[in-house]
Design a protein around this motif. Structure first.
Motif, short mmCIF file in Angstrom:
data_model
loop_
_atom_site.label_atom_id
_atom_site.label_comp_id
_atom_site.label_asym_id
_atom_site.label_seq_id
_atom_site.Cartn_x
_atom_site.Cartn_y
_atom_site.Cartn_z
N ILE A 223 43.33 -7.16 -40.24
CA ILE A 223 43.83 -8.44 -40.72
C ILE A 223 45.17 -8.28 -41.43
O ILE A 223 46.05 -9.14 -41.33
CB ILE A 223 42.80 -9.10 -41.66
N ALA A 224 45.35 -7.15 -42.13
CA ALA A 224 46.57 -6.93 -42.91
C ALA A 224 47.82 -6.98 -42.05
O ALA A 224 48.90 -7.33 -42.54
CB ALA A 224 46.47 -5.59 -43.64
N SER A 225 47.69 -6.66 -40.76
CA SER A 225 48.86 -6.69 -39.87
C SER A 225 48.81 -7.83 -38.88
O SER A 225 49.61 -7.87 -37.94
CB SER A 225 48.95 -5.35 -39.11
N SER A 226 47.90 -8.79 -39.07
CA SER A 226 47.71 -9.86 -38.09
C SER A 226 48.58 -11.09 -38.36
O SER A 226 48.73 -11.94 -37.50
CB SER A 226 46.24 -10.30 -38.08
N LEU A 243 37.49 -7.25 -49.32
CA LEU A 243 38.18 -7.28 -50.62
C LEU A 243 38.50 -5.87 -51.09
O LEU A 243 39.61 -5.60 -51.57
CB LEU A 243 37.30 -8.01 -51.64
N GLN A 244 37.54 -4.96 -50.96
CA GLN A 244 37.78 -3.59 -51.38
C GLN A 244 38.91 -2.95 -50.59
O GLN A 244 39.79 -2.27 -51.15
CB GLN A 244 36.51 -2.75 -51.21
N GLN A 245 38.92 -3.17 -49.28
CA GLN A 245 39.95 -2.55 -48.45
C GLN A 245 41.31 -3.19 -48.68
O GLN A 245 42.33 -2.49 -48.68
CB GLN A 245 39.55 -2.65 -46.97
N PHE A 246 41.35 -4.51 -48.88
CA PHE A 246 42.63 -5.14 -49.21
C PHE A 246 43.23 -4.51 -50.46
O PHE A 246 44.43 -4.22 -50.53
CB PHE A 246 42.44 -6.65 -49.44
N THR A 247 42.40 -4.28 -51.46
CA THR A 247 42.86 -3.66 -52.70
C THR A 247 43.41 -2.26 -52.43
O THR A 247 44.47 -1.88 -52.95
CB THR A 247 41.71 -3.59 -53.73
N ALA A 248 42.71 -1.49 -51.60
CA ALA A 248 43.15 -0.14 -51.27
C ALA A 248 44.47 -0.15 -50.51
O ALA A 248 45.29 0.77 -50.64
CB ALA A 248 42.07 0.56 -50.45
N LEU A 249 44.69 -1.20 -49.74
CA LEU A 249 45.93 -1.32 -48.94
C LEU A 249 47.08 -1.94 -49.72
O LEU A 249 48.20 -2.04 -49.20
CB LEU A 249 45.66 -2.15 -47.68
N VAL A 251 47.10 -5.08 -50.60
CA VAL A 251 47.16 -6.51 -50.25
C VAL A 251 46.46 -7.28 -51.36
O VAL A 251 45.29 -7.05 -51.65
CB VAL A 251 46.45 -6.76 -48.89
N ARG A 252 47.19 -8.20 -51.99
CA ARG A 252 46.65 -8.92 -53.15
C ARG A 252 45.88 -10.17 -52.72
O ARG A 252 46.35 -10.93 -51.89
CB ARG A 252 47.79 -9.31 -54.09
N VAL A 253 44.70 -10.31 -53.34
CA VAL A 253 43.87 -11.50 -53.12
C VAL A 253 43.84 -12.28 -54.42
O VAL A 253 43.49 -11.75 -55.47
CB VAL A 253 42.42 -11.10 -52.73
N SER A 258 44.04 -15.22 -48.84
CA SER A 258 42.86 -15.86 -49.44
C SER A 258 41.62 -15.41 -48.69
O SER A 258 41.66 -15.14 -47.49
CB SER A 258 42.99 -17.38 -49.40
N LEU A 259 40.50 -15.36 -49.42
CA LEU A 259 39.27 -14.81 -48.84
C LEU A 259 38.08 -15.71 -49.17
O LEU A 259 37.88 -16.11 -50.32
CB LEU A 259 39.03 -13.40 -49.41
#
Length: 330
Positions: A223-226, A243-249, A251-253, A258-259
């Motif tokens: 999703i981060a590159s979509s 959410l965990q992976q967005f944080t690791a990448l 990517v701010r939520v 939005s999630l």
């Protein structure tokens, strides 16, 4: 020493649950296997426990519930609410986890069917005819599964999902990713994608995957590159993985994306940021399920009848901090 079911299972080379099914649900066992079990039982002098078999003829004051995944935080509050209401009516409750697998579900049914007055099967993976056979022997209610002749309870997520789409659109989002973890034959999440598109959102569908935390971790990287600025996950567990992976990448939520989850479990309100989620009320669900099940038990054996009922429990969106305005320029 008396011959036990374990002795028969070892001699035939099958599980004890298969031996149990051969006596209690014979149509659920392959003919050649059933015949071999009966033959070995006779040779060894095994006789099924008459008191266990007689439970079908008399009330046990116990109700059974078989769920796909007890690790999913969605289920414990529902079972607790069901247990509390059942206790008020004089019933105790048993719960079994089938790990969302047909063979495990059959084993669970064989293990507890003789011990309960009625069964509640959640999103059963069994074929319709098999469910009708079980219903003819044990009062049965299905959740999120419709089979003609068997009472069922359906969770209607349409309102909650539509509210999620309306919120995202109002916040300026136009491209949403959907993490699909529904069974292919159900296509539940496909309907959610259609609802979002009907609101004017472009939808990128990922999956179908397993409805687990790890699915969200995997999907978040894609999703981060979509180009999507919003995500609807199959359930809260998948959303928390994302959410965990967005944080690791990095990517701010909700600043970058939005999630939204589904189920509104306890974890949705305690994670950071708190998760916007579609709520299904556990108390309402338990009350509706128990009403149907007690009614089926009152009708006795032969649950697949023309007297079956359909009930529906609704949903609504609970907005929290994981949803915000779409990022400028996207």
């Amino acid at each position: 020493m008396a011959v036990t079911i374990n002795d028969v299972a070892r001699a035939v080379g099958v599980s004890t649950s298969t031996v149990s099914r051969a006596f209690t649900l014979p149509d659920q066992v392959r003919a050649e296997t059933r015949e071999r079990i009966l033959e070995v039982s006779a040779e060894l002098g095994y006789v099924p426990n008459p008191s266990a078999r007689s439970l079908r003829a008399g009330a046990t004051a116990t109700l059974g519930m078989i769920i796909p995944d007890i690790a999913n935080p969605f289920f414990p509050p529902i079972f607790k609410a069901l247990q509390q209401r059942a206790r008020q009516l004089g019933y105790t409750t048993l719960v079994a986890d089938c790990d969302d697998r047909e063979s495990a579900e059959l084993d669970a049914i064989a293990a507890i069917a003789n011990r309960v007055d009625g069964l509640l099967l959640w999103a059963s993976a069994l074929p319709d005819e098999r469910l009708r056979t079980i219903a003819a022997q044990t009062p049965l209610v299905l959740v999120n599964r419709d089979v003609e002749g068997i009472s069922s309870l359906r969770i209607n997520l349409t309102d909650g999902v539509r509210q999620a789409g309306e919120l995202l659109f109002a916040l300026g989002h136009r491209h949403c990713a959907l993490i699909d973890a529904s069974r292919p034959e159900r296509q539940r999440d496909k309907l959610f994608a259609e609802a979002f598109r009907g609101l004017g959102l472009t939808v990128t569908e990922l999956g179908p995957y397993e409805p687990r935390f790890e699915t969200g971790v995997h999907a978040a990287t894609l999703i981060a590159s979509s180009g999507a600025t919003a995500v609807l996950a199959h359930n809260d567990l998948v959303a928390l993985g994302a959410l965990q992976q967005f944080t690791a990448l990095g990517v701010r939520v909700p600043t970058d994306v939005s999630l939204v989850g589904i189920d509104d479990t306890l974890l949705a309100s305690v994670c950071t940021p708190a998760l916007t989620s579609v709520r299904i009320d556990a108390g309402e669900l338990a009350a509706a399920a128990l009403e149907l099940l007690v009614e089926a038990v009152g009708g006795g054996r032969g649950g697949a009848t023309e007297e079956h009922r359909r009930a529906v429990v609704g949903s609504r969106l609970v907005p929290r901090a994981s949803t915000g305005p779409a990022p400028v320029g996207r």
